[in-house]
Design a protein around this motif. Structure first.
Motif, PDB file in Angstrom:
ATOM      1  N   THR B  19      17.648  -3.091  35.252  1.00  0.00           N
ATOM      2  CA  THR B  19      16.373  -2.720  35.858  1.00  0.00           C
ATOM      3  C   THR B  19      15.182  -3.278  35.089  1.00  0.00           C
ATOM      4  O   THR B  19      14.240  -3.779  35.672  1.00  0.00           O
ATOM      5  CB  THR B  19      16.264  -1.188  35.937  1.00  0.00           C
ATOM      6  N   PHE B  20      15.238  -3.201  33.767  1.00  0.00           N
ATOM      7  CA  PHE B  20      14.125  -3.720  32.976  1.00  0.00           C
ATOM      8  C   PHE B  20      14.629  -4.866  32.114  1.00  0.00           C
ATOM      9  O   PHE B  20      15.072  -4.656  30.978  1.00  0.00           O
ATOM     10  CB  PHE B  20      13.537  -2.620  32.088  1.00  0.00           C
ATOM     11  N   PRO B  21      14.559  -6.088  32.627  1.00  0.00           N
ATOM     12  CA  PRO B  21      15.119  -7.216  31.876  1.00  0.00           C
ATOM     13  C   PRO B  21      14.325  -7.542  30.615  1.00  0.00           C
ATOM     14  O   PRO B  21      14.851  -8.178  29.710  1.00  0.00           O
ATOM     15  CB  PRO B  21      15.091  -8.385  32.862  1.00  0.00           C
ATOM     16  N   ILE B  22      13.078  -7.137  30.547  1.00  0.00           N
ATOM     17  CA  ILE B  22      12.283  -7.450  29.364  1.00  0.00           C
ATOM     18  C   ILE B  22      12.349  -6.282  28.380  1.00  0.00           C
ATOM     19  O   ILE B  22      12.205  -5.135  28.762  1.00  0.00           O
ATOM     20  CB  ILE B  22      10.821  -7.754  29.759  1.00  0.00           C
ATOM     21  N   LYS B  23      12.578  -6.628  27.110  1.00  0.00           N
ATOM     22  CA  LYS B  23      12.791  -5.618  26.079  1.00  0.00           C
ATOM     23  C   LYS B  23      11.664  -4.600  26.016  1.00  0.00           C
ATOM     24  O   LYS B  23      11.896  -3.396  25.966  1.00  0.00           O
ATOM     25  CB  LYS B  23      12.910  -6.328  24.722  1.00  0.00           C
ATOM     26  N   PHE B  24      10.447  -5.113  26.059  1.00  0.00           N
ATOM     27  CA  PHE B  24       9.288  -4.241  25.928  1.00  0.00           C
ATOM     28  C   PHE B  24       9.271  -3.189  27.037  1.00  0.00           C
ATOM     29  O   PHE B  24       9.045  -2.008  26.799  1.00  0.00           O
ATOM     30  CB  PHE B  24       8.005  -5.083  25.984  1.00  0.00           C
ATOM     31  N   ASP B  25       9.576  -3.636  28.256  1.00  0.00           N
ATOM     32  CA  ASP B  25       9.638  -2.731  29.403  1.00  0.00           C
ATOM     33  C   ASP B  25      10.669  -1.639  29.176  1.00  0.00           C
ATOM     34  O   ASP B  25      10.456  -0.480  29.493  1.00  0.00           O
ATOM     35  CB  ASP B  25      10.046  -3.509  30.659  1.00  0.00           C
ATOM     36  N   ARG B  26      11.819  -2.079  28.660  1.00  0.00           N
ATOM     37  CA  ARG B  26      12.932  -1.165  28.457  1.00  0.00           C
ATOM     38  C   ARG B  26      12.530  -0.060  27.480  1.00  0.00           C
ATOM     39  O   ARG B  26      12.719   1.115  27.748  1.00  0.00           O
ATOM     40  CB  ARG B  26      14.116  -1.954  27.920  1.00  0.00           C
ATOM     41  N   TYR B  27      11.934  -0.472  26.355  1.00  0.00           N
ATOM     42  CA  TYR B  27      11.566   0.521  25.357  1.00  0.00           C
ATOM     43  C   TYR B  27      10.461   1.435  25.864  1.00  0.00           C
ATOM     44  O   TYR B  27      10.459   2.631  25.610  1.00  0.00           O
ATOM     45  CB  TYR B  27      11.156  -0.158  24.045  1.00  0.00           C
ATOM     46  N   ARG B  28       9.536   0.838  26.616  1.00  0.00           N
ATOM     47  CA  ARG B  28       8.447   1.656  27.169  1.00  0.00           C
ATOM     48  C   ARG B  28       9.037   2.735  28.080  1.00  0.00           C
ATOM     49  O   ARG B  28       8.627   3.893  28.049  1.00  0.00           O
ATOM     50  CB  ARG B  28       7.498   0.764  27.969  1.00  0.00           C
ATOM     51  N   TYR B  29      10.042   2.335  28.856  1.00  0.00           N
ATOM     52  CA  TYR B  29      10.702   3.278  29.764  1.00  0.00           C
ATOM     53  C   TYR B  29      11.366   4.398  28.983  1.00  0.00           C
ATOM     54  O   TYR B  29      11.223   5.579  29.324  1.00  0.00           O
ATOM     55  CB  TYR B  29      11.705   2.494  30.597  1.00  0.00           C
ATOM     56  N   TYR B  30      12.049   4.054  27.887  1.00  0.00           N
ATOM     57  CA  TYR B  30      12.682   5.096  27.081  1.00  0.00           C
ATOM     58  C   TYR B  30      11.638   6.030  26.469  1.00  0.00           C
ATOM     59  O   TYR B  30      11.823   7.246  26.416  1.00  0.00           O
ATOM     60  CB  TYR B  30      13.546   4.490  25.968  1.00  0.00           C
ATOM     61  N   VAL B  31      10.538   5.447  26.006  1.00  0.00           N
ATOM     62  CA  VAL B  31       9.487   6.258  25.392  1.00  0.00           C
ATOM     63  C   VAL B  31       8.928   7.242  26.411  1.00  0.00           C
ATOM     64  O   VAL B  31       8.747   8.429  26.135  1.00  0.00           O
ATOM     65  CB  VAL B  31       8.376   5.345  24.824  1.00  0.00           C
ATOM     66  N   VAL B  32       8.693   6.743  27.636  1.00  0.00           N
ATOM     67  CA  VAL B  32       8.166   7.623  28.687  1.00  0.00           C
ATOM     68  C   VAL B  32       9.149   8.755  28.963  1.00  0.00           C
ATOM     69  O   VAL B  32       8.761   9.917  29.086  1.00  0.00           O
ATOM     70  CB  VAL B  32       7.882   6.814  29.969  1.00  0.00           C
ATOM     71  N   LEU B  33      10.430   8.415  29.013  1.00  0.00           N
ATOM     72  CA  LEU B  33      11.441   9.445  29.270  1.00  0.00           C
ATOM     73  C   LEU B  33      11.448  10.505  28.173  1.00  0.00           C
ATOM     74  O   LEU B  33      11.481  11.704  28.451  1.00  0.00           O
ATOM     75  CB  LEU B  33      12.824   8.808  29.366  1.00  0.00           C
ATOM     76  N   VAL B  34      11.419  10.042  26.914  1.00  0.00           N
ATOM     77  CA  VAL B  34      11.435  10.989  25.800  1.00  0.00           C
ATOM     78  C   VAL B  34      10.192  11.875  25.845  1.00  0.00           C
ATOM     79  O   VAL B  34      10.271  13.103  25.697  1.00  0.00           O
ATOM     80  CB  VAL B  34      11.523  10.236  24.450  1.00  0.00           C
ATOM     81  N   LEU B  35       9.040  11.252  26.088  1.00  0.00           N
ATOM     82  CA  LEU B  35       7.804  12.029  26.187  1.00  0.00           C
ATOM     83  C   LEU B  35       7.925  13.075  27.285  1.00  0.00           C
ATOM     84  O   LEU B  35       7.609  14.246  27.093  1.00  0.00           O
ATOM     85  CB  LEU B  35       6.625  11.101  26.496  1.00  0.00           C
ATOM     86  N   ALA B  36       8.418  12.641  28.449  1.00  0.00           N
ATOM     87  CA  ALA B  36       8.461  13.538  29.595  1.00  0.00           C
ATOM     88  C   ALA B  36       9.409  14.706  29.360  1.00  0.00           C
ATOM     89  O   ALA B  36       9.135  15.831  29.773  1.00  0.00           O
ATOM     90  CB  ALA B  36       8.863  12.765  30.849  1.00  0.00           C
ATOM     91  N   PHE B  37      10.541  14.427  28.694  1.00  0.00           N
ATOM     92  CA  PHE B  37      11.533  15.487  28.520  1.00  0.00           C
ATOM     93  C   PHE B  37      11.320  16.313  27.261  1.00  0.00           C
ATOM     94  O   PHE B  37      11.564  17.507  27.241  1.00  0.00           O
ATOM     95  CB  PHE B  37      12.951  14.884  28.501  1.00  0.00           C
ATOM     96  N   ALA B  38      10.872  15.686  26.196  1.00  0.00           N
ATOM     97  CA  ALA B  38      10.888  16.374  24.910  1.00  0.00           C
ATOM     98  C   ALA B  38       9.507  16.769  24.419  1.00  0.00           C
ATOM     99  O   ALA B  38       9.391  17.628  23.561  1.00  0.00           O
ATOM    100  CB  ALA B  38      11.564  15.491  23.861  1.00  0.00           C
ATOM    101  N   VAL B  39       8.461  16.159  24.921  1.00  0.00           N
ATOM    102  CA  VAL B  39       7.133  16.489  24.392  1.00  0.00           C
ATOM    103  C   VAL B  39       6.315  17.288  25.407  1.00  0.00           C
ATOM    104  O   VAL B  39       5.810  18.368  25.106  1.00  0.00           O
ATOM    105  CB  VAL B  39       6.371  15.201  23.987  1.00  0.00           C
ATOM    106  N   VAL B  40       6.244  16.771  26.633  1.00  0.00           N
ATOM    107  CA  VAL B  40       5.390  17.412  27.639  1.00  0.00           C
ATOM    108  C   VAL B  40       5.716  18.898  27.841  1.00  0.00           C
ATOM    109  O   VAL B  40       4.800  19.725  27.890  1.00  0.00           O
ATOM    110  CB  VAL B  40       5.455  16.625  28.965  1.00  0.00           C
TER     111      VAL B  40
END
Lengths: 272, 358
Positions: B19-40
């Motif tokens: 889905t996210f062939p570019i590394k930066f995109d991939r990490y951004r996606y993981y960061v958003v997920l972690v934020l959404a589940f663990a911080v928000v």
């Protein structure tokens, strides 16, 4: 009955097999207009079969009958030794008949790769749930078919545009992508509707080379409609000539070239 | 600078297909997920959940559903409000009939029931296209709302004609009813939103998605290369209605708690969802989120700015809000008819080459 055993060998040494498709006394009418009148011909395994004729002769209608888009009022289509019942176009495609279109019919919103992948519908059967979770069969199938598609992309030399949206491509490349989509299906019969329409000489040479290579390397049976006589006479093994919905000639390029009815149809004839 | 494909070589088709062939995109996606589940969940309060996060997540699910139908398969639908109502009422009937079954299962079953209804109302799409189909789906909208209003069985013969969600728990924590903690409601919807996005993404990048897009781009050619139009269109209606049904169930059970069908799922809702999909970007999962965010967040933002910030009277602010949102939609569609997702794509293409122009 169909004669599937017999074959012949062309001058350049290619083996042509038995009959794979036979049209028997096809008549197609649109209301009062008779588009095709009582036409019979056959297509043999591994040959390049051309259908030619002046504008409005019914060539494209004939191709549409073969691909199941029109169902003729009279006559029978025999395919691989059996009479084909009236079918929907997608069922005909499932049987291994692929085609390209006179006016390019690509999916403009998709990338080249996705367009060519759509050609693999016949080979992919993973269920919706498997596709939704992208595991197991769905993933394996996707990768296996991607490999097959990459071979076609490689063969037609369109690697550099594989991720480009089709809408951005120039005409000649679109024609090539369309051929790639048809080839990806690994068809037993490939129908080409004016593959060289609107191309310049170089593009025509490229396309001719691809058609010959496809036939040569994959042994694909090809039926094509083309207006460029030079191309038709060079490429094809046998030619059907149509005029006003009737068949006026059938045979090798040389025979057709010498046929008086064909000459009359193309050059006109004096009425006295 | 960091947003580069260069040096990030793919050596297998599985890697190339991700889905996210570019590394930066991939990490951004993981960061958003972690934020959404663990911080928000730890920092939000009741206001944020009810004004921002719940509507955003629920509308995102509905927009993903509608986007599959309109954006991927090219079948215009104005019946999504009605389908949300099916999800809501299915969920309500299931919750009250089988109180011991987990609410998450009810929500999914509600989606499945909506899918079946969606297929039924998708049948006209086999014969009609475009605007005419949109009008035909309007019939679904009006019929379904009428049905839920008029047949008392659907609202368990309650005197008010409303339905209200009884308290249900997941792992012992209430997610519906008055006792619900904001973070629990948020997490429950977030799980569904993330799962919906993943499923939608997988479907649309696979063969079934290609079939849908083939039907959208040129239906005759699609049929000739082997797409069964009946199956493709009806499966799009089914999947689309499934997501919309889930959104309807969550909208009723988690977000509002009690609804009256004409008010909650009227034709306005269908239009709102369609606007989300168009503004977000047709044929894009990200666009569904972007469109939902735009139409949910913008009013909240404007209200805060005008009422809290500038201390205007509330009624004036509300009306001005309509004008501003409407104006922005027009402005935005003139500037970028392909939606927020297209802006995002163009920005990413530019970023890949930055600082060079070509």
């Amino acid at each position: 009955m169909l004669d599937t055993a017999e074959g012949y060998v062309t001058e350049d040494g290619r083996k042509i097999g038995g009959v794979v498709m036979e049209m028997k006394n096809i008549t197609l009418r649109f209301g009062g207009v008779v588009a095709i009148q009582d036409i019979s011909f056959d297509i043999r395994q591994g040959e390049i079969r051309a259908i030619i004729g002046p504008n409005g002769a019914g060539k494209s209608s004939m191709l549409n009958v073969i691909s199941g888009f029109y169902n003729p009022q009279e006559g029978e289509v025999w395919y691989q030794g059996a009479k084909r019942p009236a079918m929907k176009p997608y069922e005909v495609a499932q049987q291994g008949i692929a085609r390209t279109f006179q006016n390019i019919a690509l999916f403009e919103g998709m990338s080249v790769l996705d367009n060519v992948m759509t050609g693999r519908i016949r080979q992919m059967s993973a269920g919706m749930v498997a596709q939704a979770i992208w595991k197991g069969k769905a993933e394996r199938e996707e990768i296996k078919n991607r490999e097959a598609v990459e071979k076609v992309i490689d063969f037609l030399e369109i690697q550099s545009i594989r991720k480009t949206p089709v809408g951005r491509l120039p005409y000649g490349l679109k024609k090539r992508v369309e051929l790639a989509r048809a080839l990806a299906a690994e068809p037993s019969i490939l129908l080409l509707d004016e593959p060289m329409a609107g191309m310049n000489v170089e593009e025509k040479e490229d396309m001719s080379r691809f058609i010959l290579d496809v036939n040569d390397e994959f042994g694909t049976t090809i039926a094509l409609i083309e207006h460029d006589m030079g191309v038709v006479m060079d490429l094809s093994d046998r030619v059907v000539v149509m005029d006003y919905g009737k068949k006026i000639g059938d045979g090798s390029p040389d025979e057709v070239r010498g046929n008086q009815a064909v000459i009359d149809a193309y050059l006109g004839v004096a009425h006295d | 600078m960091f947003y580069r494909e260069a040096g990030d070589f793919k050596t297998s088709y599985a890697e190339d297909n991700q889905t996210f062939p570019i590394k930066f995109d991939r990490y951004r996606y993981y960061v958003v997920l972690v934020l959404a589940f663990a911080v928000v969940p730890f920092i939000i309060n009741d206001y944020w959940v009810n004004a921002v996060f719940l509507p955003f997540l629920i509308y995102s699910i509905a927009a993903i559903g509608l986007n599959i139908l309109v954006g991927y398969c090219g079948q215009v639908s104005l019946g999504s409000g009605g389908f949300m109502a099916v999800g809501a009422y299915a969920c309500y009937k299931l919750m009250t009939s089988f109180p011991d079954v987990n609410i998450a299962i009810h929500v999914m079953l509600a989606g499945a029931i909506t899918a079946a209804v969606g297929v039924l109302f998708g049948l006209p799409s086999l014969r009609i296209k475009g605007f005419y189909l949109a009008v035909a789906t309007l019939a679904a909208q009006f019929f379904l709302v009428w049905l839920f209003n008029r047949v008392p069985w659907f609202y368990n013969y309650s005197a008010s004609g409303q339905i209200s969600a009884p308290e249900r728990t997941v792992f012992g924590i209430p997610v519906t009813g008055a006792e619900t903690a904001p973070w629990a409601a948020y997490l429950f919807c977030l799980v569904f939103a993330v799962a919906s996005a993943l499923i939608a993404r997988n479907l649309t990048r696979g063969m079934i998605g290609r079939k849908w897009m083939a039907i959208r781009d040129m239906d005759i050619a699609a049929e000739i290369i082997g797409v069964n139009p009946l199956k493709a269109k009806l499966s799009a209606f089914a999947v689309s209605s499934f997501f919309i049904g889930i959104a309807g169930a969550l909208f009723f059970a988690i977000y509002l708690g009690a609804i009256e069908v004409g008010e909650a799922f009227g034709i306005n809702k269908s239009f709102l969802l369609l606007f989300m999909v168009i503004i977000g970007g047709l044929g894009s999962i990200f666009g569904s989120f972007a469109g939902a965010a735009f139409l949910v967040l913008l009013p909240v933002l404007l209200k805060n700015l005008l009422v809290v910030g500038l201390e205007w009277p509330t009624d004036l602010a509300t009306h001005l809000e309509f004008i501003i949102v409407g104006g922005l939609i027009i402005l935005f569609l003139v500037a970028e008819p392909h939606g927020l997702a297209q802006l995002w794509r163009v920005a990413k293409e530019k970023l890949r080459l930055w600082p060079f122009p070509h």
